[in-house]
Scaffold this active site. Structure first.
Site, PDB file in Angstrom:
ATOM      1  N   SER A 149       0.862  -1.198   0.000  1.00  0.00           N
ATOM      2  CA  SER A 149       0.000   0.000   0.000  1.00  0.00           C
ATOM      3  C   SER A 149       0.888   1.234   0.000  1.00  0.00           C
ATOM      4  CB  SER A 149      -0.862  -0.001   1.268  1.00  0.00           C
ATOM      5  OG  SER A 149      -1.426   1.270   1.490  1.00  0.00           O
ATOM      6  N   TYR A 162      -1.764  -0.858  10.562  1.00  0.00           N
ATOM      7  CA  TYR A 162      -1.995  -1.220   9.155  1.00  0.00           C
ATOM      8  C   TYR A 162      -0.782  -0.849   8.296  1.00  0.00           C
ATOM      9  CZ  TYR A 162      -3.920  -1.225   4.426  1.00  0.00           C
ATOM     10  OH  TYR A 162      -4.112  -1.449   3.076  1.00  0.00           O
TER      11      TYR A 162
END
Ligand code: NDP
Length: 254
Positions: A149, A162
């Site tokens: 990401s 995350y």
């Protein structure tokens, strides 16, 4: 719709194939000629996608499995080998995003993100690397594409766990490339920015929801199909080319 069968004869495994980026990538790779094995927990979604791909002339199997269960992942790998032959393209993409302020001590959410985004990702790599190495030896090249990401590079309040899992994915991928490249297995980290999927539907933190809503109003997000095309591109490159890290941002996202 692509018409070039650039992935004809390839066997692709896609985790997180029941929705979002994984589902779009499964359809795209099948359109490019790959046989695809769809991995996720929601079997009904996988069955629907298998039917759709079949209707469009592609080959797909549904392999329902929880990537955080190593025995289930090994059973999935055994099924792929038995039904489609050795996988030569692994899109390791299943993941969850559960932001929360660290002071909330949301330990169950920390653990879920670590179990799926890190441990699950590794169980999938462990189970499929023998197939990728064998396939690369026989066919000249194989691909392991891990979904990281933009969070691996950027900083967002409340997203520490995350983004930490995604920084793991990117750095682990770079190191694994150095190990597997000499066996003709290319390793890439794919780092999307904001993509319209179900990922944000599991978010409960008010601060993160507010930030996501604001970003939805101010930026045109990527579609899952945009990311799918990037995966098809990576896998279609000449065998000598390994695009090790691909960051794919919405044009308007800072
Ligand atoms: P979705 O929520 O639409 O898809 C997530 C997929 O992961 C689903 O298919 C889900 O299937 C699967 N999954 C979750 N937990 C498990 C599990 N334990 N075992 C097997 N499969 C599991 O979101 P996205 O498509 O956006 O997410 C795909 C990847 O992209 C993730 O790794 C995410 O972190 C990453 N990403 C997404 C961005 C975005 O803006 N959307 C940006 C950057 C990265 P099921 O529930 O059926 O098991």
């Amino acid at each position: 719709m692509p018409t070039n069968k650039t992935l004809d004869g390839r066997v692709a495994v896609i985790t997180g194939a029941s929705s979002g980026i994984g589902a779009a990538t499964a359809e795209h790779l099948a359109e490019l000629g790959a046989s695809v094995a769809l991995v996720a927990r929601r079997a009904d979604r996988l069955d629907e996608l298998v039917a759709r791909i079949g209707k469009n002339g592609g080959t797909a199997i549904a392999v329902a499995a929880d990537v955080s269960d190593p025995a289930a992942v090994q059973a999935a790998a055994d099924r792929v080998e038995a039904e489609l032959g050795d996988a030569d393209l692994l899109f390791n993409n299943a993941g969850v995003m559960l932001p929360a302020p660290i002071e909330d001590r949301a330990t169950e959410q920390w653990q879920r993100q670590i179990d799926i985004n890190i441990s699950g990702l590794m169980y999938v790599i462990g189970a499929f690397v023998p197939q990728l190495v064998r396939a690369a030896g026989e066919r000249g090249v194989a691909d392991l594409i891990n979904t990281s990401s933009i969070g691996a590079q950027s900083v967002f309040p409340n997203f520490a766990v995350y983004t930490g899992t995604k920084a793991y994915v990117t750095h682990m991928s770079r190191n694994l490339r150095a190990e597997l490249g000499r066996k003709n297995v290319r390793v890439s980290a794919l780092e999307p920015g904001l993509v319209t999927t179900e990922l944000a539907s599991h978010v409960t933190d008010d601060g993160a929801l507010e930030w996501l809503d604001g970003a939805r109003d101010s930026v045109e997000w990527l579609t899952p199909g945009d990311v799918a095309r990037a995966v098809g591109y990576l896998a279609g490159l000449p065998a000598r080319v390994n695009f090790q890290q691909l960051t794919l941002m919405p044009t308007g996202q800072v």
